[in-house]
Enzyme design. Structure first.
Site, PDB file in Angstrom:
ATOM      1  N   GLN A 182       1.043  -1.498   0.150  1.00  0.00           N
ATOM      2  CA  GLN A 182      -0.214   0.277   0.036  1.00  0.00           C
ATOM      3  C   GLN A 182       0.087   0.995   0.177  1.00  0.00           C
ATOM      4  OE1 GLN A 182      -3.114  -1.710   3.336  1.00  0.00           O
ATOM      5  NE2 GLN A 182      -3.483  -0.037   1.996  1.00  0.00           N
ATOM      6  N   ARG A 203      -9.388   0.098   7.643  1.00  0.00           N
ATOM      7  CA  ARG A 203     -10.372   0.870   6.779  1.00  0.00           C
ATOM      8  C   ARG A 203     -10.850   1.628   7.422  1.00  0.00           C
ATOM      9  NH1 ARG A 203     -14.577  -0.875   2.167  1.00  0.00           N
ATOM     10  NH2 ARG A 203     -15.117   1.036   1.417  1.00  0.00           N
ATOM     11  N   CYS A 204      -9.784   2.519   8.355  1.00  0.00           N
ATOM     12  CA  CYS A 204      -9.538   4.205   8.876  1.00  0.00           C
ATOM     13  C   CYS A 204      -9.168   3.936   9.881  1.00  0.00           C
ATOM     14  CB  CYS A 204     -10.556   3.540  10.157  1.00  0.00           C
ATOM     15  SG  CYS A 204      -9.047   2.852  11.773  1.00  0.00           S
ATOM     16  N   GLU A 254     -13.276   5.653   3.725  1.00  0.00           N
ATOM     17  CA  GLU A 254     -13.474   4.950   5.326  1.00  0.00           C
ATOM     18  C   GLU A 254     -14.356   5.500   6.071  1.00  0.00           C
ATOM     19  OE1 GLU A 254      -9.340   6.054   6.423  1.00  0.00           O
ATOM     20  OE2 GLU A 254      -8.427   3.693   5.300  1.00  0.00           O
TER      21      GLU A 254
END
Ligand code: CDP
Length: 805
Positions: free
Chosen positions: A236, A383-384, A759
């Site tokens: 990522q 996802r945050c 997110e």
């Protein structure tokens, strides 16, 4: 004189710029099975790696015998910590300032830990050889409970024994990692002790895992002739991997090329550096041929990058009318065997200090204690944006508990305490400056859309019917209002391993008026190739369809910190707009020259520069690009290129209002989500269709986490949910219909006013689903019950409340 057809509206439509639901350009290859993922890449002579992993959560490694494995036909090498030690690669630094064993060095600290790395001709031989490696273990006492770990005499990290200072300050105990404090504890306690009403609650945000469709993997190829290491992988943050690989291996950075090909979901799982990457690089250097390592599903769930695992204790105070006066939060953070959390350096518990949420709370305190246990390392933002999910869950549960204490409607309690529109930019008690928001408008819109009053009436009738024995189904109304904090940056307070968190975009306009833009980010499904071209189309007047977006190759892309924490739009999206503006500035000079007027006498209009007051006199961006390369223009160098490195002045603060209506069968614990309404405000909307896709995906992952997904351990440290038989991954069968809605409150500091969105739905969704479950039982005396709300736990809750008598 120029032809003025097509008209302005047609020209705008032709660009497919900001606000257009442009179809995703990447889907043509994905839907036809033509994606190029890590396991699709094959290089001549490539070998395959596989790990011998520990069956124990805590054990001394007495001996490792590799003879039988080495004797197997097709096995090339078996690496152990002893082989890596001369290279100083048997341990590696983590992103959180700790260090982590690459291969077991004397002992193992969690089940599934990497013990030896087998390199073989093919994947099957490697797997067979793994079974032939004989490891003698001596079991040690296991600590899976962080509170026990802080009391225990058992020393987990013997390498740190006696070390009283950690990367984030003093350590209080040999299994303690750090204490992090923000805010005014004495002042907060004084306010709470003195308050009319105080609500207290302890909640556990369970350990879970991002579980992307594609697990982690890499392919290392060391070319000994030209001295260049190429590393393909599920990264990522490819540039960060390049820098870390250079620092670890001593190979000069220009001799390392890191490529992230198509990535099948990341969600934070692919931010960290894993032993598989290090071992593949070493194996390729040693063997002189490419070595690939791709983990399987169980390895992914059991060993790479867990999320959450926070014990959160809160106290919140208010006046009798419901105005919140203070908030105290303490977190015991279980970090597993190594502190490998992926947070900006100065924030060892991420942005947990956004836990005052969307409310105007005058005074607050947050304290976090990190603890070692015999669990896998990680601590990533699933996802945050760096623990925001935990923070929002915490405050949205505290609000519900306070509403119970006040005997007040929870929607009204929120309304009373929202930060008001005129208070922005808003300075929170725990140190953040919220850029913009209009919470009351969003809340009113959401409640009106679901007929909140009608729902409450129906719920009250249902409770009465239940009490009369006419139904066995209860109804929960889940509310949540969240404020996210996304777009790390600013470099002045956000770095990873010392690398400042800016991002970048480089644009080249080709002579015929098409373009390529390269960014420091990398899409893992978010559709960057579609949406970043839209930002540029609006900025430089070249149709999005004529712009290629390229990410993920460190040999070609400008340096950037990658994609996680919804930072792409706030940071790289801003860099894209800024680079576009540089192109436009040069194009203006060229246009003025071509039109034989002064620079100030031309203005940009959609896809061209026009002479002010004479719309028929213009040069299109296509004409300008051609001239930039092919016409001698005095004082202007040829070409049309620009690069921008963008250091955001602040983060962006998207927000949203969610409502979930859920029916619960009290006798089976089975839930039925009747309605889910999600209103999001992410500022300027680049692509409404992509945003909706992001929201559907984020809500589905929120449903998973709230309703069943967890990484659970038994007392011996065995992972009980290491396969998809046990780890809940929702399918279309479980997913409800989502109703999406929006308001638009632009970010005042972002060049196009956009905030992140990827997110938000996860951050707001988890408390919304959870609150729906808890709300159903509120009339029967429930204050709080921990997630995940699977059928069994819900049944137990109902049973504990005496609803089965
Ligand atoms: O960093 P990441 O890509 O995961 O998250 P993001 O910046 O929130 O962007 C996710 C996707 O939504 C990207 O394709 C964005 O361009 C798009 N988006 C949008 O269309 N409008 C916004 N205001 C924010 C994001």
């Amino acid at each position: 004189m120029n032809d003025l057809t097509p008209d302005r509206d047609e020209r705008v439509a032709n660009l497919k710029g900001l606000g257009c639901s442009r179809k995703r350009v990447e889907d043509a290859r994905f839907t036809q099975g033509k994606g190029n993922y890590i396991d699709d890449i094959s290089l001549p002579g490539m070998l395959h790696g596989d790990f011998v992993r520990s069956p124990y959560a805590h054990a001394r490694v007495k001996s490792i015998n590799t003879d039988a494995a080495m004797a197997l036909d097709g096995v090339i090498a078996v690496l152990t910590a002893k082989d890596l030690e001369p290279l100083s690669l048997h341990w590696m630094p983590t992103l959180a300032g700790d260090k982590q064993m690459v291969l077991a060095d004397g002992k193992v600290l969690f089940q599934g830990q990497e013990v030896a790395f087998v390199v073989a001709r093919d994947r099957y031989i490697a797997a067979d050889a793994v079974d032939l490696v004989e490891v003698e273990y001596e079991e040690l006492p296991v600590l899976v409970d962080p509170f026990e770990a802080l009391k225990s005499e058992v020393v987990l990290r013997e390498d740190l024994d006696g070390q009283t200072e950690g990367a984030h300050g003093p350590r209080k105990h040999h299994n303690h990692i750090f204490t992090w404090e923000v805010g005014d504890e004495a002042g907060t306690n004084a306010v709470i002790d003195d308050a009319d009403v105080v609500a207290e609650e302890t909640m556990y945000y369970h350990r879970t895992h991002p579980c992307p469709l594609e697990p982690c993997g890499c392919l290392a190829s060391m070319d000994k002739v030209n001295g260049k290491l190429t590393l393909y992988g599920t990264f990522q943050a490819p540039h960060v991997v390049r820098t870390v690989a250079s620092l670890l291996s001593g190979i000069e950075e220009h001799n390392i090329r890191v490529v992230s090909p198509d990535i099948g979901g990341g969600f934070g799982n692919k931010v960290g550096v894993y032993p598989g990457y290090v071992c593949s690089i070493v194996a390729s250097i040693v063997t002189g041929v490419p070595v690939k390592w791709v983990e399987d599903r169980m390895e992914n769930l059991m060993t790479t990058a867990f999320a959450r695992d926070y014990w959160m204790k809160g106290r919140i105070s208010a006046t009798r009318e419901g105005k919140i006066t203070g908030l105290h939060c303490h977190v015991t953070a279980d970090h597993g065997a190594f502190d490998a959390c992926a947070d900006p350096t100065k924030f060892p518990a991420g942005f947990m200090n956004i836990c005052t949420g969307s409310y105007d709370i005058p005074i607050a305190y947050l304290g976090v204690d990190g603890v070692y246990t015999n669990k896998a390392p990680g601590g990533v933002s699933y996802r945050c944006s760096f623990r925001v999910t935990e923070a929002v869950y915490f405050i949205e549960r505290m609000i519900e508990v306070l509403a119970i204490e006040l005997n007040m409607d929870a929607a009204e309690l929120r309304r009373i305490n929202f930060i008001r529109k005129e208070q922005f930019p808003y300075q929170s008690a725990l140190g953040w400056e919220y850029d913009s928001g209009d919470y009351h408008t969003a809340w009113d819109k959401a409640l009106a859309a679901v007929d909140y009053e009608g729902l409450r009436k129906e719920q009250a009738e249902r409770v009465e019917a239940f009490k009369r024995g006419e139904t066995r189904t209860l109804m929960g109304i889940g509310l949540s209002f969240f404020t996210e904090i996304v777009g790390a940056g600013p470099v002045k307070n956000c770095d990873i391993l010392g690398m400042g968190m800016f991002d970048s975009c480089e644009i080249r306009i080709h002579p015929t008026g098409s373009a390529i833009a390269r960014l420091g980010t990398i899409s893992q499904g978010q559709g960057h190739a579609t949406t970043f071209a839209q930002i540029l189309a609006s900025e430089i007047g070249i149709p999005a369809d004529s712009i290629t977006i390229e990410e993920g190759d460190t040999d070609t892309a400008p340096y950037g910190l990658g994609t996680y924490g919804s930072r792409s739009t706030p940071v790289a999206g801003a860099a894209t707009a800024m680079a576009g503006r540089k192109i436009r500035a040069k194009a203006q000079m060229i246009a003025a020259y071509l039109l034989e007027v002064h620079d100030d006498d031309v203005e940009f209009d959609v896809d061209r520069f026009v002479v002010k007051g004479a719309p028929e006199r213009f040069k299109t961006m296509g004409e300008i690009a051609y001239a930039a390369y092919n016409q001698a223009i005095p004082g202007v160098e040829p070409g049309l290129e620009a690069v921008s490195y963008y250091d955001p002045p602040n983060m962006t603060y998207p927000f949203g209002a969610y409502v979930c209506v859920m029916d619960i069968d009290v006798d089976t614990g089975v839930t039925d989500i009747r309605r889910f309404y999600a209103l999001d405000d992410c500022g300027t909307r680049i692509n409404p269709m992509v945003i909706e896709g992001q929201i559907h995906g984020g809500l589905t992952e929120a449903l998973a986490v709230a309703m069943g997904q967890e990484i659970a351990y038994d007392d011996m440290g065995n992972v009980k949910t290491g396969t998809l038989m046990d780890f809940f991954l929702p399918t279309a069968w479980e997913v409800p219909n989502y109703e999406t809605d929006h308001t638009v409150t632009p970010s005042p500091h972002h060049p196009i006013g956009a905030k992140g969105v990827g997110e938000s739905p996860h951050v707001g969704g988890v408390p919304c689903f959870s609150n729906a479950v808890q709300d159903a039982f509120r009339p029967f005396g429930l204050r709080h019950t921990n997630m995940p709300h699977d059928h069994w736990r819900i049944w137990k809750t109902a049973n504990g409340l005496g609803l089965h008598d």
